[in-house]
Design a protein around this motif. Sequence first.
Motif, short mmCIF file in Angstrom:
data_model
loop_
_atom_site.label_atom_id
_atom_site.label_comp_id
_atom_site.label_asym_id
_atom_site.label_seq_id
_atom_site.Cartn_x
_atom_site.Cartn_y
_atom_site.Cartn_z
N PHE A 150 6.49 -1.13 -4.86
CA PHE A 150 7.94 -0.98 -4.73
C PHE A 150 8.71 -1.64 -5.88
CE2 PHE A 150 6.35 -1.00 -0.22
CZ PHE A 150 6.44 0.37 -0.05
N THR A 151 7.99 -2.17 -6.86
CA THR A 151 8.64 -2.76 -8.03
C THR A 151 8.51 -1.87 -9.26
OG1 THR A 151 6.66 -3.98 -8.77
CG2 THR A 151 8.08 -5.05 -7.14
N ILE A 152 7.95 -0.67 -9.10
CA ILE A 152 7.75 0.24 -10.23
C ILE A 152 9.09 0.69 -10.80
CG2 ILE A 152 6.92 2.54 -10.88
CD1 ILE A 152 4.66 2.15 -8.81
N ASN A 153 9.23 0.56 -12.12
CA ASN A 153 10.46 0.97 -12.80
C ASN A 153 10.24 2.01 -13.89
OD1 ASN A 153 12.46 -0.71 -11.47
ND2 ASN A 153 11.46 -2.45 -12.46
N THR A 154 9.03 2.09 -14.42
CA THR A 154 8.78 2.99 -15.55
C THR A 154 7.55 3.86 -15.26
OG1 THR A 154 7.27 1.49 -16.72
CG2 THR A 154 9.65 1.21 -17.12
N GLU A 155 7.43 4.92 -16.05
CA GLU A 155 6.28 5.81 -15.91
C GLU A 155 4.98 5.08 -16.26
OE1 GLU A 155 4.75 9.09 -14.43
OE2 GLU A 155 6.92 8.78 -14.62
N SER A 208 12.76 15.59 -5.15
CA SER A 208 12.46 14.48 -6.06
C SER A 208 11.72 13.40 -5.29
CB SER A 208 13.74 13.91 -6.66
OG SER A 208 14.41 14.89 -7.45
N CYS A 209 10.90 12.65 -6.00
CA CYS A 209 10.07 11.61 -5.38
C CYS A 209 10.64 10.23 -5.66
CB CYS A 209 8.65 11.66 -5.95
SG CYS A 209 7.76 13.19 -5.61
N PRO A 210 10.38 9.26 -4.78
CA PRO A 210 10.70 7.87 -5.10
C PRO A 210 9.74 7.37 -6.18
CG PRO A 210 9.48 7.99 -3.04
CD PRO A 210 9.77 9.41 -3.44
N PRO A 211 10.00 6.22 -6.79
CA PRO A 211 9.22 5.78 -7.96
C PRO A 211 7.74 5.58 -7.72
CG PRO A 211 11.30 4.57 -7.83
CD PRO A 211 11.18 5.35 -6.56
N TRP A 212 7.30 5.39 -6.47
CA TRP A 212 5.88 5.14 -6.20
C TRP A 212 5.15 6.42 -5.72
CZ3 TRP A 212 10.11 3.23 -3.70
CH2 TRP A 212 10.34 3.71 -2.40
N MET A 213 5.78 7.55 -5.91
CA MET A 213 5.21 8.84 -5.47
C MET A 213 5.35 9.85 -6.59
SD MET A 213 6.58 11.08 -2.21
CE MET A 213 5.88 12.65 -1.71
#
Length: 326
Positions: free
Chosen positions: A7-12, A251-256
């Motif tokens: 849940f802390t993912i910010n970048t690809e 669209s997906c959340p950052p962890w998906m």
Amino acid sequence: MEAVRIFTINTEAEFENLALEVFQYQYKYVDVYRTYVDLMKVDPNRVRRIDQIPFLPIQFFKNHQIITRGITPEIEFTSSGTTGSEISKHLVAKSELYRQSYTNGFRYFYGDEQQYCILALLPAYLERTGSSLVYMVDGLIRQSANPNGGFYLNQLDELAEKLAKLDSSGQKCLLVGVSFALLDLAERHKFNLKNTIVMETGGMKGRRKEMVRDELHGILTKAFGVDRIHSEYGMTELLSQAYSKGKGVFSCPPWMRVLIRETNDPLTIAPVGTTGGINIIDLANFYSCAFIQTQDLGRLNHDGSFKVLGRMDSAPIRGCNLLVYG
């Protein structure tokens, strides 16, 4: 590794690095997935990009226990299934991880749930046990802390009266419903909603004729007086949801993430813009399998958004979703 890191993912780059870590973890500790990877003759030490990761066919959830070795699940979600079909079972190791996923996902797209009065029209799901959708919506209703929120089974007139009253008062509302039930409501009542998001979760459950999404949304926008219909895309075997704010573009959340595989070669990822089978990376599935080969057909856009176009030819119609997408 800690599951909450997802849940802390910010970048690809962060997503790809963490996905590769999760792959190594699951290869080591999830026995069914390890066996599958070995049968595919994939050397985990050679997997250096997410498109090299083997995706587990979703059918495995019907007859295997897919969970980290040595962990007892806190909750079990089941699919509705169709008559005579096997149901999928998702053994969830930590219910708190699911709560964090659906809460953070909702907030990522819609903001704090406490802004909304959430009204749920999910009769087919309420009539059985084990629905991950009911679990999620119930959690969001409780977290919203709005006393007017809640579930409705067949009380369409009561729901219509409450929705019209809340909307006209200026209260932001979210009406989330299975497609056939929203159509039932739309046929009995007409609205002119100014402060309400109408969100369909798919699902005709054999109670209505199948229709393409554009037709469904056309009927609902006119009946509810809104300019667009939102959609939710999730399934029993996942712990995350994708959302559409209109026109069926998700669209997906950052962890998906969604990848598209070649229809004739399920081990090959197709170029962006190609129609093919939908593969999903859901890092919230930390303790089961984060890499799922679904039986849905879709197309990926360059910005990472996607459309769901239907079911693979060889796939049975998903019990919780008889909608034919267009």
